[in-house]
Design a protein around this motif. Structure first.
Motif, PDB file in Angstrom:
ATOM      1  N   GLU A 188       0.828  -1.208   0.000  1.00 36.59           N
ATOM      2  CA  GLU A 188       0.000   0.000   0.000  1.00 36.59           C
ATOM      3  C   GLU A 188       0.861   1.257   0.000  1.00 36.59           C
ATOM      4  O   GLU A 188       0.554   2.245  -0.684  1.00 36.59           O
ATOM      5  N   GLU A 189       1.956   1.244   0.765  1.00 38.62           N
ATOM      6  CA  GLU A 189       2.840   2.405   0.788  1.00 38.62           C
ATOM      7  C   GLU A 189       3.498   2.621  -0.570  1.00 38.62           C
ATOM      8  O   GLU A 189       3.640   3.771  -1.020  1.00 38.62           O
ATOM      9  N   ALA A 190       3.900   1.528  -1.218  1.00 39.94           N
ATOM     10  CA  ALA A 190       4.511   1.662  -2.542  1.00 39.94           C
ATOM     11  C   ALA A 190       3.519   2.210  -3.555  1.00 39.94           C
ATOM     12  O   ALA A 190       3.864   3.055  -4.393  1.00 39.94           O
ATOM     13  N   ALA A 191       2.272   1.760  -3.477  1.00 38.96           N
ATOM     14  CA  ALA A 191       1.253   2.268  -4.388  1.00 38.96           C
ATOM     15  C   ALA A 191       0.964   3.742  -4.125  1.00 38.96           C
ATOM     16  O   ALA A 191       0.743   4.525  -5.060  1.00 38.96           O
ATOM     17  N   LEU A 193       3.126   5.921  -2.968  1.00 38.34           N
ATOM     18  CA  LEU A 193       4.259   6.669  -3.499  1.00 38.34           C
ATOM     19  C   LEU A 193       4.195   6.803  -5.016  1.00 38.34           C
ATOM     20  O   LEU A 193       4.712   7.771  -5.581  1.00 38.34           O
ATOM     21  N   ASP A 194       3.544   5.850  -5.657  1.00 36.93           N
ATOM     22  CA  ASP A 194       3.374   5.918  -7.111  1.00 36.93           C
ATOM     23  C   ASP A 194       2.253   6.857  -7.527  1.00 36.93           C
ATOM     24  O   ASP A 194       1.993   7.022  -8.719  1.00 36.93           O
ATOM     25  N   GLY A 195       1.566   7.445  -6.547  1.00 37.84           N
ATOM     26  CA  GLY A 195       0.551   8.439  -6.856  1.00 37.84           C
ATOM     27  C   GLY A 195      -0.878   7.970  -6.740  1.00 37.84           C
ATOM     28  O   GLY A 195      -1.794   8.733  -7.074  1.00 37.84           O
ATOM     29  N   LEU A 196      -1.116   6.752  -6.260  1.00 39.83           N
ATOM     30  CA  LEU A 196      -2.477   6.261  -6.127  1.00 39.83           C
ATOM     31  C   LEU A 196      -3.136   6.855  -4.889  1.00 39.83           C
ATOM     32  O   LEU A 196      -2.507   6.990  -3.837  1.00 39.83           O
ATOM     33  N   SER A 197      -4.403   7.200  -5.024  1.00 43.97           N
ATOM     34  CA  SER A 197      -5.176   7.676  -3.888  1.00 43.97           C
ATOM     35  C   SER A 197      -5.608   6.488  -3.031  1.00 43.97           C
ATOM     36  O   SER A 197      -5.318   5.328  -3.347  1.00 43.97           O
ATOM     37  N   THR A 198      -6.335   6.776  -1.953  1.00 50.21           N
ATOM     38  CA  THR A 198      -6.829   5.700  -1.092  1.00 50.21           C
ATOM     39  C   THR A 198      -7.735   4.757  -1.866  1.00 50.21           C
ATOM     40  O   THR A 198      -7.641   3.528  -1.733  1.00 50.21           O
ATOM     41  N   TYR A 199      -8.606   5.322  -2.704  1.00 50.49           N
ATOM     42  CA  TYR A 199      -9.489   4.490  -3.510  1.00 50.49           C
ATOM     43  C   TYR A 199      -8.703   3.704  -4.551  1.00 50.49           C
ATOM     44  O   TYR A 199      -9.028   2.552  -4.854  1.00 50.49           O
ATOM     45  N   GLY A 200      -7.668   4.332  -5.103  1.00 50.58           N
ATOM     46  CA  GLY A 200      -6.835   3.628  -6.074  1.00 50.58           C
ATOM     47  C   GLY A 200      -6.109   2.455  -5.458  1.00 50.58           C
ATOM     48  O   GLY A 200      -6.018   1.370  -6.051  1.00 50.58           O
ATOM     49  N   VAL A 201      -5.587   2.652  -4.248  1.00 49.15           N
ATOM     50  CA  VAL A 201      -4.907   1.559  -3.549  1.00 49.15           C
ATOM     51  C   VAL A 201      -5.879   0.427  -3.267  1.00 49.15           C
ATOM     52  O   VAL A 201      -5.552  -0.759  -3.444  1.00 49.15           O
ATOM     53  N   PHE A 202      -7.088   0.785  -2.849  1.00 54.78           N
ATOM     54  CA  PHE A 202      -8.080  -0.243  -2.495  1.00 54.78           C
ATOM     55  C   PHE A 202      -8.511  -1.047  -3.717  1.00 54.78           C
ATOM     56  O   PHE A 202      -8.518  -2.285  -3.681  1.00 54.78           O
ATOM     57  N   PHE A 203      -8.863  -0.358  -4.806  1.00 57.14           N
ATOM     58  CA  PHE A 203      -9.418  -1.052  -5.967  1.00 57.14           C
ATOM     59  C   PHE A 203      -8.349  -1.659  -6.880  1.00 57.14           C
ATOM     60  O   PHE A 203      -8.612  -2.677  -7.530  1.00 57.14           O
TER      61      PHE A 203
END
Length: 309
Positions: A188-191, A193-203
């Motif tokens: 989740e931390e790597a995602a 750092l790549d610019g994903l939002s909370t929703y982006g990390v989840f989905f």
């Protein structure tokens, strides 16, 4: 010398392990385990085999108690009358709609709620978990729920009265919460750092890597929705909106007699005893066919979400 030269020969190790002679205790345990599981399987399978046998047996043979594992007085008359009954297929379609829609709504609520309360940095996390757990032990009761659905929410005789009241199972919620708590935070931390939002990390990260627990929870919700009839009994008056389990319930309770389906008295006598078996067989087959596709996820999904590492 490389690591590959010093590494043990895997095939040789495996052959050595297979040559180890099991102890008498191990042999006895294996024999006992095999016998016990075989007997347990037979006890589990027998009711279903007996149901199939009765579905293809004549009324007289069933009434005489001659039907066990094989049909007696083979007939398909009852199948003909049930399968040509328009109400059966209408209720069957309703069940499919209720199951699919109810499972989608339940999974959407459960996954999002479970992921939110699994985050240690969520403000009020203990409060939301406490509310969920509270409902496992305390409920409003049948009459308050009935008044809420019919008079306050005005959902009587609608599809929402079937799919919404049971949209969240606290047990499933806690299993998924535990699973998400054990999810590697590094991903989740790597995602992030790549610019994903909370929703982006989840989905895009969490959900694709949670197939085991998602498949297990989907199966739980789908089976529950498919077998449900009490909600329809309470909130639906229109027979055209009944699920197929209400159709089956009415047959068993005598609310729908065999004469209503049969064309004459002789056919009614034929259908009287085994119509329940035929209808139960037709209603249970679809959900049984789903199990092989999610079986590989079932055990791992429950264990991943029930044991905190």
């Amino acid at each position: 010398m490389t690591d590959f030269d010093t590494a043990p020969d895997i095939a040789h190790v495996r052959s050595s392990l297979t040559q180890i002679k099991p102890t008498p205790g191990t042999v006895a345990f294996r024999v006992f385990n095999t016998i016990f599981l075989t007997l347990l399987s037979l006890v589990t399978i027998y009711p279903f085999v007996n149901l199939v046998a009765k579905a293809f047996s004549s009324d007289g043979e069933i009434a005489a108690g001659h039907v066990n594992l094989w049909p007696r007085g083979f007939t398909t008359t009852t199948f003909h009358f049930v399968l040509t009954d328009p109400m059966f297929w209408l209720n069957y379609r309703n069940t499919l709609v209720y199951t699919v829609l109810g499972t989608v709504i339940a999974m959407a609520i459960t996954t999002t709620f479970a992921y939110a309360i699994s985050r240690p940095n969520l403000r009020g996390r203990g409060f939301f978990v406490g509310i969920a757990v509270f409902t496992m032990f305390f409920g409003g009761g049948l009459i308050p729920n009935y008044i809420l659905v019919t008079q306050w929410l005005h959902m009587r005789n609608t599809i929402w009265a079937i799919v919404l009241p049971g949209a969240l199972s606290v047990f499933n919620l806690l299993v998924m919460k535990s699973f998400f708590e054990n999810f590697p935070t590094e991903l989740e931390e790597a995602a992030s750092l790549d610019g994903l939002s909370t929703y982006g990390v989840f989905f895009r990260v969490v959900m694709p890597l949670s197939k085991a627990v998602l498949a297990t929870m989907t199966l739980f919700y789908a089976v529950g929705a498919w077998n449900s009839w009490f909600g329809a009994f309470l909130y639906l008056d229109d027979k055209t909106k009944f699920p197929v389990m209400m159709y089956l319930r009415n047959l068993i309770a005598g609310a729908t007699g065999s004469v209503d389906i049969a064309g004459n008295a002789n056919d009614a006598v034929q259908i009287g005893q085994n119509i329940q078996s035929v209808t139960m067989l037709l209603t249970v087959l679809p959900i049984v066919c789903v199990y092989p596709f999610v079986q590989k996820y079932f055990v791992s999904g429950v264990m991943l979400g029930s044991v905190k590492g």
